[in-house]
Design an enzyme around this catalytic site. Structure first.
Site, PDB file in Angstrom:
ATOM      1  N   GLU A 196       0.822  -1.204   0.000  1.00 10.67           N
ATOM      2  CA  GLU A 196       0.000   0.000   0.000  1.00 10.67           C
ATOM      3  C   GLU A 196       0.863   1.264   0.000  1.00 10.67           C
ATOM      4  O   GLU A 196       0.587   2.209  -0.726  1.00 10.67           O
ATOM      5  CB  GLU A 196      -0.934  -0.018   1.214  1.00 10.67           C
ATOM      6  CG  GLU A 196      -1.927   1.115   1.264  1.00 10.67           C
ATOM      7  CD  GLU A 196      -3.077   0.984   0.271  1.00 10.67           C
ATOM      8  OE1 GLU A 196      -4.021   1.770   0.361  1.00 10.67           O
ATOM      9  OE2 GLU A 196      -3.015   0.106  -0.620  1.00 10.67           O
ATOM     10  N   THR A 217     -11.895   7.446 -13.249  1.00 17.82           N
ATOM     11  CA  THR A 217     -10.937   6.921 -12.275  1.00 17.82           C
ATOM     12  C   THR A 217     -11.327   5.544 -11.772  1.00 17.82           C
ATOM     13  O   THR A 217     -10.548   4.901 -11.066  1.00 17.82           O
ATOM     14  CB  THR A 217     -10.757   7.915 -11.106  1.00 17.82           C
ATOM     15  OG1 THR A 217      -9.563   7.601 -10.388  1.00 17.82           O
ATOM     16  CG2 THR A 217     -11.948   7.874 -10.162  1.00 17.82           C
TER      17      THR A 217
END
Length: 497
Positions: free
Chosen positions: A357, A485
């Site tokens: 992440e 997106t």
């Protein structure tokens, strides 16, 4: 060939192709079918254990209602089904959502009772608009449904041009929630709201979205032309000085370019703002690691770089490639390729084949924002980054594969095709859960457990970008479509400015 001309301070771009002509490998069709198989397994598990809810909980074989209980997985997967030719599943999906009530949040979980304008815009509105276009613009019921949703989302703008992101749908009219927001939440509406204006004849949606972005542009910035991540909706003023291409800023920057693309640069304000943010990034944020010479864009706060990057930020490679092509700017394009390679390296550096992440590094001048442990330093000395403490997770995110898709479509370099093959192998090897597919708690340790939420973007984005990487180049050509997106493709005009 694209040519760039400056007239009265405005950027003018003449026509040129985004995608080259490339013959794809003979193996591509087989890999595309493997992605279809993964999708059918994932979506089949959703139907079995989570039908009527937002997400599948793939470990516990249950469900998660994180998007107001309006069946986010179905809405997000509609255009994926269309592209994959899964007509039976698609027809069934339309039946599941035909009576969704967008006037009330349906979840009983207080943590998810409020409505996120950002998430609903990119998933529900975005999915409906793309599907409407891909199916011949005949299913006006989809437009009617999401118009109801958008009319209620519009209450987020009650305090001024900068919208709140959280809206309470339990009241009539809905109530905007007070608190700070971020520029991604404010600036990621233009594609969807403007397209809805076209199909409803109500230009209010476009005006709301454009004015919100221009309100952000009008504020003072920590770096030239690069807004702070945080913003206070009632006043429209910046909250803090944090600058990033990562989450909270990411799709604001993404949409500056893509809104110019989808409107054929009708208002140069947006493209010019994107170009200024990129120029500033090259001056202040661009750096290389001391090991491997990987190219990164740092974050920036307190007047100094903060040497961190993230999976969410890894959309930037594809974004710079698209902008470099549209502007015929080789510098931007070539940096984009380096950004893609650096993010892909985070995948190639772990046993599972997925990046973490967040990650950090030491730049070429020896500067870093964290002191590595001995284990971190050993990992860094081999890979040119190490994992930010506590951020080992992989949430099924698409951004690295998204940028890899752009690099493949714009260069035809087979290494990007092979990157996708490796990622598909990792999906089938490490992400298969009790039902469907699940993210990983630790990309360096596949036995560390899985994340019990198969978010809708796995079908909408991750699998779609993989599938399109293995598809012929004329399938959703970048010369004809622009992606929101959430990877929902919209029709885009020929680029002529």
């Amino acid at each position: 060939m694209l040519r760039v001309i400056f007239l009265s301070g405005l950027l003018v771009v003449t026509r040129g192709a985004i995608q080259p002509s490339v013959t794809i490998p003979d193996t591509a069709a087989g890999y595309a079918q493997q992605v279809v198989d993964v999708f059918q397994t994932a979506y089949g598990a959703y139907l079995q254990y989570a039908k009527g809810h937002d997400d599948l909980a793939p470990v516990s074989k249950s469900f998660v209602d994180g998007r107001n209980g309006w069946q986010a997985t179905v809405w997000d997967a509609l255009d994926t089904m269309q592209l994959m030719g899964l007509d039976t599943l698609y027809d069934q999906a339309l039946g599941l959502i035909t009576n969704v009530n967008f006037t009330r949040s349906l979840t009983s979980d207080a943590a998810y009772r409020n409505h996120s304008v950002f998430e609903s815009n990119i998933r529900y509105l975005g999915g409906a608009l793309s599907t409407f276009e891909l199916t011949g613009k005949t299913n006006t019921h989809l437009i009617d449904q999401v118009t109801v949703l958008t009319d209620r989302m519009a209450y987020a703008f009650d305090a001024g041009p900068v919208p709140f992101n959280e809206v309470d749908f339990s009241t009539d009219p809905p109530t905007a929630q007070f608190g700070t927001s971020n520029i991604a939440q404010v600036g990621t509406l233009t594609l969807e709201f403007s397209r809805l204006s076209v199909y409803t004849g109500n230009d209010t949606y476009r005006q709301l979205a454009e004015n919100a972005v221009k309100a952000v542009m009008g504020q003072p910035t920590p770096l030239p032309g690069f807004p702070a991540q945080g913003i206070d909706p009632p006043t429209g003023t910046p909250d803090g000085d944090y600058v990033s291409w990562g989450g909270g800023s990411d799709s604001y920057l993404e949409y500056l370019l893509k809104y110019a693309r989808i409107t054929n640069n009708a208002d140069p304000t947006f493209l010019n703002a994107w170009k200024q943010a990129v120029d500033t990034s090259i001056q202040y944020l661009l750096t290389q690691s001391s090991v491997g010479n990987w190219t990164y864009l740092t974050d920036f706060t307190g007047g100094a770089p903060f040497y961190i990057s993230s999976h969410l930020a890894c959309f930037h490679g594809g974004n710079w490639l698209l902008g470099g092509k549209l502007l015929n700017n080789d510098t931007i394009f070539n940096i984009g390729l380096k950004l893609v390679d650096a993010c892909t390296n985070t995948y190639h550096s772990t046993p599972t084949g997925f990046g973490p992440e967040f990650f950090t590094f030491i730049n070429v001048n020896g500067a870093s924002s964290l002191t590595p442990s001995s284990d971190d330093l050993a990992f860094y000395d081999e890979h040119g980054f190490w994992i930010f403490p506590g951020e080992t997770d992989y949430f099924l995110r698409p951004e690295v594969l998204e940028s890899n898709f752009y690099a493949w479509r714009m260069t035809g370099d087979v290494k990007y095709f092979n990157n996708a093959v490796a990622a598909l192998d990792s999906v089938t090897t490490y992400l298969k859960a009790n039902a469907g597919y699940a993210g990983l708690n630790d990309v360096t340790n596949p036995s560390a457990g899985m994340i019990d939420d198969m978010e809708s973007f796995f079908s909408a984005e991750t699998l779609k970008y993989l599938y399109l990487t293995f598809s012929p180049f004329d399938k959703i050509s970048l010369d004809e479509y622009v992606f929101n997106t959430e990877a929902h493709p919209y029709e885009a005009p020929v680029w002529t400015h």
